[in-house]
Design an enzyme around this catalytic site. Sequence first.
Site, PDB file in Angstrom:
ATOM      1  CB  CYS A 169      -0.941   0.004   1.198  1.00  0.00           C
ATOM      2  SG  CYS A 169      -2.209  -1.249   1.074  1.00  0.00           S
ATOM      3  CG  HIS A 170       0.458   3.694   2.137  1.00  0.00           C
ATOM      4  ND1 HIS A 170      -0.461   2.943   2.811  1.00  0.00           N
ATOM      5  CD2 HIS A 170      -0.243   4.573   1.398  1.00  0.00           C
ATOM      6  CE1 HIS A 170      -1.681   3.354   2.495  1.00  0.00           C
ATOM      7  NE2 HIS A 170      -1.575   4.343   1.637  1.00  0.00           N
ATOM      8  N   GLY A 171       4.410   1.135   0.934  1.00  0.00           N
ATOM      9  CA  GLY A 171       5.837   0.875   0.822  1.00  0.00           C
ATOM     10  C   GLY A 171       6.600   0.629   2.115  1.00  0.00           C
TER      11      GLY A 171
END
Lengths: 192, 423
Positions: free
Chosen positions: A156-158
């Site tokens: 999702c956001h690394g």
Amino acid sequence: MADSMTATAPGSHGGAHAGQEVTKRDFLKLVAGAGAAVGVGAMAWPVIDSMNPSKDVLALSSIDVDLTPIQAGQAITAVWRGKPVFVRHRTPEEIKAAESVPLSQLIDPQADKARVKPGHDQWLVVVGICTHLGCVPIGNKPSDNRGEFGGWFCPCHGSQYDTSGRVRHGPAPANLAVPPYAFETDTKIKIG
Amino acid sequence: MAGLHKSEFTNPVINWVDSRLPIFTMMQKEYGVFPTPKNFNYFWNFGALAMVNLMIMIVTGIFLAMNYTPHVSMAFDSVERIMRDVNFGWLLRYVHANGASMFFIVTYIHIFRGLYYGSYKAPRELLWIIGVVILLLMMATAFMGYVLPWGQMSYWGATVITNLFSAIPLVGDSIVTWLWGGFSVDNPTLNRFFSLHYLLPFVLVGVVFLHVAALHVTGSNNPLGIEVKGPQDTLPFHPYYTVKDSVGMCVYLLVFAVLVFFAPDFFSAPDNYIPANPLVTPAEIVPEWYFLPFYAILRSVPNKLGGVVMMFGAIAVLFVLPWLDTSPVRSCKFRPIYRQFLFLLVISCIVLGMVGAHRPEGIWVVLGRVCTAYYFLHFLVILPILGKLERPLPLPESISRPVIAGGGGPLPGGAAAKPMEKV
């Protein structure tokens, strides 16, 4: 509108204006208002609390996980309280990598020893929910993208986690949580 | 206090009702003869369009709810049943789903109108603030509606957005558990989202009523941003603006129809046609397009709490906008420098929308941070300072002057027209 307001304002039997005497009626209004507020407040809590987890949801279910089919280097996903739990069979290199990291390099410092059960170094059990915004990180299969630190990678956001499930690269602020669990035998654990 | 309202309606039935409950008089006053600035352009259509859109959403929603089942094991299938088996179910659902996008398109243009022509300035501050409340309610309603089909994007969107609250120090996790009614997004969550998704539109109707009521106290702003000086500056709302709104409505319905009938899935993510799976996160979670700029702001800040605060701050800053803009001149027409900054703001919002749709890598990270910085700079630094430094262009004396060459005789049908002496 404006007319009716100016018409009623001077003659209003409203509360005490500045400098005026406090009357019995003001007191009654205050008590009535306070009583109503207490009543509404008393009803508000049951309504709000009804949105909290109900008893059947709370009834802490526990699950047994058989460890025998999990090959070294792999992890499985068990479901506990509706959440994914990763049970990972770590290779000796992964254990070594997790243990050798200086705590000063960690975002949420915690020793690997504190995240596994003594004598069961090869088994890592963590809740498989990214501590950023709740996605399920990838990395249970050796062929998955496990990120730079060989643990898990959140699509999702690394965020990236290491082989101890500790966050090594943001935006996640905390390590993957370790659920309460115990070894029933060497090859079976009880989560919850 | 015996006494009936003295109604002027001649129809005996209307007169009988109106004498006892003067709703006809009110409608006549607020929508019939209501004095409205005569220089509106088509940007002034969008409030009416938004109201119509809200009605469309409520009507289609009520009928969809008759066939929807808010349960984790049946929700997805009940939506597919609506699409395949329910008579005209596909139409209701596509109108409702695309109606959400149309609603945001219309509302964003309506907000831009307010920004461009300074509609938020005194005395319309409260009108603007109520509008921001409407925006927040719309976002909450749209978000919860998106969860109901219980596809992958529904589920993971719900997970990510509810988890935003876990960033709150100390009580964050308890709040998230409370929102979920459990330890993950599950059946209790779906049930309460359905309940609230049905409730909030009616709350919206109430707040919209306040928005319109406040508008009818101050009167409308207009493209020149100067106050109405007298009857010569206004037109009765009906038929002049009912007709102008109808023209806009035709265009709006045309766009709406093209979406519904030719590209019904244009705005939706294909992953939402996969039933929700709590154990597998889709490779890329993308919110609906209307949330993308805010999502981009969230991701541009490499800190969980910071990102959440900035994202909510992006809306919160709108609440205080009437006091951040220090310029007494409303319309951008007379603020050449501010106009350029405002277009920069629009561009940065659009770029943020694009950033939100891409993985946070490479150039997108940089763009996201630059545009986030500009968004806040614009409101918090540029607006307060520019109002003091900028020299606005001279304002016209009245609305009539630039509209009617030679300066504004009375209205046709208004006060007795004196032949104009000067041309």
